[in-house]
Motif scaffolding. Sequence first.
Motif, PDB file in Angstrom:
ATOM      1  N   GLY A   1      28.535 -22.400  12.793  1.00  0.00           N
ATOM      2  CA  GLY A   1      28.383 -21.058  13.327  1.00  0.00           C
ATOM      3  C   GLY A   1      26.935 -20.713  13.570  1.00  0.00           C
ATOM      4  N   TYR A   2      26.711 -19.553  14.142  1.00  0.00           N
ATOM      5  CA  TYR A   2      25.349 -19.060  14.359  1.00  0.00           C
ATOM      6  C   TYR A   2      25.365 -17.537  14.251  1.00  0.00           C
ATOM      7  CZ  TYR A   2      26.676 -17.459  19.024  1.00  0.00           C
ATOM      8  OH  TYR A   2      27.274 -16.806  20.059  1.00  0.00           O
ATOM      9  N   HIS A   3      24.222 -16.974  13.954  1.00  0.00           N
ATOM     10  CA  HIS A   3      24.101 -15.525  13.859  1.00  0.00           C
ATOM     11  C   HIS A   3      23.822 -14.949  15.239  1.00  0.00           C
ATOM     12  CE1 HIS A   3      24.278 -14.895   9.514  1.00  0.00           C
ATOM     13  NE2 HIS A   3      23.780 -16.115   9.425  1.00  0.00           N
ATOM     14  N   GLY A   4      24.636 -13.965  15.637  1.00  0.00           N
ATOM     15  CA  GLY A   4      24.475 -13.312  16.932  1.00  0.00           C
ATOM     16  C   GLY A   4      23.773 -11.974  16.799  1.00  0.00           C
ATOM     17  N   ARG A   5      23.973 -11.131  17.794  1.00  0.00           N
ATOM     18  CA  ARG A   5      23.274  -9.850  17.857  1.00  0.00           C
ATOM     19  C   ARG A   5      24.286  -8.709  17.766  1.00  0.00           C
ATOM     20  NH1 ARG A   5      18.196  -8.323  19.201  1.00  0.00           N
ATOM     21  NH2 ARG A   5      17.910  -6.248  20.097  1.00  0.00           N
ATOM     22  N   ALA A   6      24.252  -7.984  16.636  1.00  0.00           N
ATOM     23  CA  ALA A   6      25.218  -6.909  16.417  1.00  0.00           C
ATOM     24  C   ALA A   6      25.038  -5.770  17.408  1.00  0.00           C
ATOM     25  CB  ALA A   6      25.081  -6.379  14.993  1.00  0.00           C
ATOM     26  N   GLY A   7      23.808  -5.526  17.847  1.00  0.00           N
ATOM     27  CA  GLY A   7      23.526  -4.372  18.699  1.00  0.00           C
ATOM     28  C   GLY A   7      24.092  -4.461  20.097  1.00  0.00           C
TER      29      GLY A   7
ATOM     30  N   PRO B   1      16.199 -26.921  19.810  1.00  0.00           N
ATOM     31  CA  PRO B   1      17.016 -27.449  18.716  1.00  0.00           C
ATOM     32  C   PRO B   1      17.710 -26.370  17.881  1.00  0.00           C
ATOM     33  CG  PRO B   1      14.777 -27.226  17.961  1.00  0.00           C
ATOM     34  CD  PRO B   1      14.807 -26.688  19.372  1.00  0.00           C
ATOM     35  N   LEU B   2      17.549 -25.081  18.183  1.00  0.00           N
ATOM     36  CA  LEU B   2      18.003 -24.046  17.260  1.00  0.00           C
ATOM     37  C   LEU B   2      19.301 -23.356  17.673  1.00  0.00           C
ATOM     38  CD1 LEU B   2      14.626 -22.338  16.272  1.00  0.00           C
ATOM     39  CD2 LEU B   2      15.912 -24.095  15.060  1.00  0.00           C
ATOM     40  N   GLY B   3      19.889 -23.708  18.791  1.00  0.00           N
ATOM     41  CA  GLY B   3      21.179 -23.146  19.148  1.00  0.00           C
ATOM     42  C   GLY B   3      21.101 -21.970  20.095  1.00  0.00           C
ATOM     43  N   PRO B   4      22.244 -21.270  20.309  1.00  0.00           N
ATOM     44  CA  PRO B   4      22.313 -20.192  21.302  1.00  0.00           C
ATOM     45  C   PRO B   4      21.371 -19.043  20.974  1.00  0.00           C
ATOM     46  CG  PRO B   4      24.500 -20.878  20.612  1.00  0.00           C
ATOM     47  CD  PRO B   4      23.537 -21.523  19.671  1.00  0.00           C
ATOM     48  N   PHE B   5      20.827 -18.446  22.023  1.00  0.00           N
ATOM     49  CA  PHE B   5      19.947 -17.291  21.856  1.00  0.00           C
ATOM     50  C   PHE B   5      20.236 -16.304  22.982  1.00  0.00           C
ATOM     51  CE2 PHE B   5      15.450 -15.472  21.820  1.00  0.00           C
ATOM     52  CZ  PHE B   5      15.687 -14.683  20.711  1.00  0.00           C
ATOM     53  N   LEU B   6      19.440 -16.308  24.054  1.00  0.00           N
ATOM     54  CA  LEU B   6      19.650 -15.364  25.153  1.00  0.00           C
ATOM     55  C   LEU B   6      20.978 -15.589  25.861  1.00  0.00           C
ATOM     56  CD1 LEU B   6      16.111 -15.250  26.840  1.00  0.00           C
ATOM     57  CD2 LEU B   6      17.036 -13.809  25.007  1.00  0.00           C
ATOM     58  N   ALA B   7      21.489 -16.808  25.816  1.00  0.00           N
ATOM     59  CA  ALA B   7      22.738 -17.125  26.506  1.00  0.00           C
ATOM     60  C   ALA B   7      23.931 -16.414  25.900  1.00  0.00           C
ATOM     61  CB  ALA B   7      22.982 -18.631  26.475  1.00  0.00           C
TER      62      ALA B   7
END
Length: 464
Positions: free
Chosen positions: A211-217, A299-305
Amino acid sequence: MSDRKRRAAGRRTSPVRPPCHFRDVSRNVWRGSAHPRDTRSGSGEPYMASTKERTKERQYPMPPFDLPEGDPFGPHNLPYGVFSLPGSTERTVGVRLGDHVLDAGAAARALGSPHVGLLASPTLDPLLAAGRATWSQVRRALTEWVTDPVHRPTVESLFHPLAGVTLHLPFQVADYVDFYSSEHHARNAGAIFRPDAGDVLLPNWKHLPIGYHGRAGTVVVSGTDVVRPSGQRKTPDDPAPVFGPSVRLDIEAEVGFVVGVPSRQGSPVALADFREHVFGLCLLNDWSARDLQAWEYVPLGPFLAKSFATSVSAWITPLEALEHARVKPPERTHPLLPYLDDAAAESGGYDLRISVALNGHTLSDPPFSSMYWTAAQQLAHLTVNGASLRTGDLYGSGTVSGPEPHERGSLLELTWNGRDPLELPDGKRTFLEDGDVVTLSAWAPGPGGARVGLGEVSGQVIAG
């Protein structure tokens, strides 16, 4: 006859109306009671509704207690949401029954319920935090209010037609985590991006829920437009990255789990305590910009996508409404560490039948019962390092995909990364175009062969 007289005569003439068949209505809430239009006042004799009544019947939805047979939002369901009335900014907790919403706070006040403080709230947060024993008490009370005829005179006026209210994000999202728990989705993605690999699954996949941490806002309620995101992208043939709107905008059909009771930092939540902390679930669409993701994720996974928008349905279905939908997860093919080992645990999967539609055309029907990692395992893994839970935490299942091509939960898989365009009534699609509307809907098996409706989550893509 003058034109004026002809127009006046036309206004006095009632239009031809189809016959009204009120006796086809199922009285599955107020058992044994007659429809108010089935009998003459005081006589008990059947009669046909008047023209005035038939006109009113078409202008307004069916009364809240006269549900059609098999309605997926009957008293066996009762999902929670938050709504406001036209012209008002005041929000309050609502409970859905058929095509109506009960003002739960007003009903609690009118009936002298001790749960007024939980239900007369602008969010579900107080109820979420109250704990499992209170969740059960509130659900029993609500069921009684909408099924016991003695309460009908009190609560009937507290229902509002669903089409006439505005639905809001029902809780304040504290944190958001997204998982990657469908083996079929993971294998499809691996085959697309690593076709020459001996095993398209990464070595850790069968040992832990990734898993990864997303953006709650940027979690938004169903019906909110989704602005096409911009960012960097680079294809293998590009000499350098370019900036601009995503050209490979995708969806991910998921289920979201809503945390109610928090946990203390440093204290992991065990598998067996899943239902002590998780209040219910909702449908979730984790919009994804595949071209941005391909360039940024190493290497750190999803971000802006991923962080630009995550849509959730307006209705939270309590876990108690889904007891008949619980199933065993797929067979484990690798030994699991003790904190994830569910061999002796209660059935942790859920038989949820999801449909994905694009502009009203069904694309796929992903089965949630095929998910390798369960929601209980996801929660245990999320907290095993001592991370705490907060009321309003939301975690997504990850894309739901089944073994068959028509069961894939993303355009990435359905079009095989754009190689195989979909033939739709409004043209071919590989990824989403501006103006496209994506809608996820779902149901689950309920008591006595009934269905439990999970509502829908919908969003339209607009240009950035």
